[in-house]
Design a protein around this motif. Structure first.
Motif, PDB file in Angstrom:
ATOM      1  N   ASN A 185       0.841  -1.090  -0.074  1.00 38.70           N
ATOM      2  CA  ASN A 185       0.093   0.048  -0.027  1.00 38.70           C
ATOM      3  C   ASN A 185       0.829   1.314  -0.174  1.00 38.70           C
TER       4      ASN A 185
ATOM      5  N   SER B 270      -0.220  -7.398  14.660  1.00 35.24           N
ATOM      6  CA  SER B 270      -0.124  -8.373  13.813  1.00 35.24           C
ATOM      7  C   SER B 270      -0.296  -9.929  14.327  1.00 35.24           C
TER       8      SER B 270
ATOM      9  N   TYR C 263       1.971 -14.471   8.719  1.00 32.42           N
ATOM     10  CA  TYR C 263       0.981 -13.569   8.993  1.00 32.42           C
ATOM     11  C   TYR C 263      -0.274 -14.356   8.837  1.00 32.42           C
ATOM     12  N   CYS C 264      -1.119 -14.274   9.822  1.00 33.16           N
ATOM     13  CA  CYS C 264      -2.373 -14.912   9.986  1.00 33.16           C
ATOM     14  C   CYS C 264      -3.556 -14.271  10.737  1.00 33.16           C
ATOM     15  N   ASP C 265      -4.707 -14.633  10.641  1.00 36.87           N
ATOM     16  CA  ASP C 265      -5.994 -14.015  11.617  1.00 36.87           C
ATOM     17  C   ASP C 265      -5.777 -14.556  13.025  1.00 36.87           C
TER      18      ASP C 265
ATOM     19  N   THR D  65      -4.691 -15.996   5.389  1.00 36.40           N
ATOM     20  CA  THR D  65      -5.542 -15.126   4.406  1.00 36.40           C
ATOM     21  C   THR D  65      -4.942 -14.042   3.750  1.00 36.40           C
ATOM     22  N   PRO D  66      -5.232 -13.656   2.552  1.00 34.64           N
ATOM     23  CA  PRO D  66      -4.822 -12.437   2.033  1.00 34.64           C
ATOM     24  C   PRO D  66      -5.138 -11.202   3.114  1.00 34.64           C
ATOM     25  N   ALA D  67      -6.204 -11.302   3.605  1.00 37.76           N
ATOM     26  CA  ALA D  67      -6.777 -10.038   4.522  1.00 37.76           C
ATOM     27  C   ALA D  67      -5.820 -10.003   5.763  1.00 37.76           C
ATOM     28  N   ALA D  68      -5.128 -11.290   6.186  1.00 40.51           N
ATOM     29  CA  ALA D  68      -4.300 -11.020   7.470  1.00 40.51           C
ATOM     30  C   ALA D  68      -2.817 -10.664   7.134  1.00 40.51           C
ATOM     31  N   ASN D  69      -2.778 -10.336   5.793  1.00 43.03           N
ATOM     32  CA  ASN D  69      -1.404 -10.076   5.188  1.00 43.03           C
ATOM     33  C   ASN D  69      -1.078  -8.546   5.197  1.00 43.03           C
ATOM     34  N   PRO D  70      -0.537  -7.772   6.014  1.00 38.34           N
ATOM     35  CA  PRO D  70      -0.509  -6.428   6.191  1.00 38.34           C
ATOM     36  C   PRO D  70       0.244  -5.938   5.189  1.00 38.34           C
TER      37      PRO D  70
ATOM     38  N   ASN E 258       2.391 -14.785   2.691  1.00 38.16           N
ATOM     39  CA  ASN E 258       2.292 -14.274   4.211  1.00 38.16           C
ATOM     40  C   ASN E 258       3.568 -14.614   5.114  1.00 38.16           C
TER      41      ASN E 258
END
Length: 233
Positions: A107, A115, A167-169, A175-180, A186
């Protein structure tokens, strides 16, 4: 067991690391100046987070040529324990002690938040006190934490069990969402093939005391101490 925390121009997590190690392990720990030509007498070297040399050129690129890195590389090649946290991870990749590279976050912004990490390998000196697939909460604070390696390198990392943290939830799901930051697969932390060098982007020293509201980071430092005590018989 004696720890050494390297201080580069621009390091800003060196005091945090020294305090956490002393508090959690009760072992002797000293600073090592970046111009030092020796790491004799130390059992574990810590490369802390920060902005070594102002992150000029790219993160870790100049620190890699600090005089202290020559004895650290030799120390690691002989099996000495080395852990690089955040900027320290970046320095380890620049020095060739770990494969891959850290790119800008996907981003393009600096990210500072908690995290969740899943322990993928609890058979390393840095994770031997963690349960299999344990989930720990560790803060991140970086602008260039996006781990990348080519497919051949990634395959080797996965096959050799060199991916230590992912990286995880909160439930341990990858998941992709858990990847900052966009890290491939991840990946949040890796070790070398021999297992004595660890690089991780999250900051365990920032969650190692109850007063901070989180003690999950203690597992890294306690694992190192347990490993060392077993190694010394």
């Amino acid at each position: 067991m004696k720890f050494g925390v390297v201080v580069f121009p621009g390091s800003n997590c060196d005091a945090d690391c020294l305090h956490a190690i002393k508090t959690v392990t009760g072992q002797p720990v000293e600073y090592i100046w970046h111009k030092s030509g020796s790491v004799d007498g130390f059992d574990c070297i810590v490369l802390p987070g920060g902005f070594s040399y102002g992150d000029y050129l790219r993160c870790g690129a100049i620190a890699r040529f600090s005089p202290v890195m020559t004895p650290i590389i030799k120390f690691a090649q002989k099996g000495g324990l080395v852990i690089g946290i955040c900027n320290g991870f970046q320095i380890l990749t620049e020095a060739g002690l770990l494969p891959g590279a850290l790119h800008r976050n996907n981003n393009l912004k600096f990210i500072c938040k908690d995290s969740f990490l899943r322990v993928e390998n609890n058979q390393t000196p840095f994770t031997c006190q963690a349960g299999a697939r344990a989930v720990i909460k560790v803060p991140i604070a970086h602008g260039e934490g996006n781990y990348y390696a080519d497919q051949e390198t990634l395959n080797a990392l996965e096959e050799n069990g060199q991916v230590v943290f992912r990286y995880c939830d909160a439930n341990g799901e990858i998941t992709p969402a858990a990847n900052p930051n966009g890290s491939v697969n991840n990946i949040a932390g890796i070790c070398n093939k021999q297992g004595n060098v660890l690089g991780m982007m999250p900051h365990p020293e920032r969650c190692a005391e109850a007063v901070l509201g989180n003690t999950d980071g203690q597992v890294i430092f306690k694992s190192l101490l347990e490993y060392w005590q077993r190694r010394c018989g």
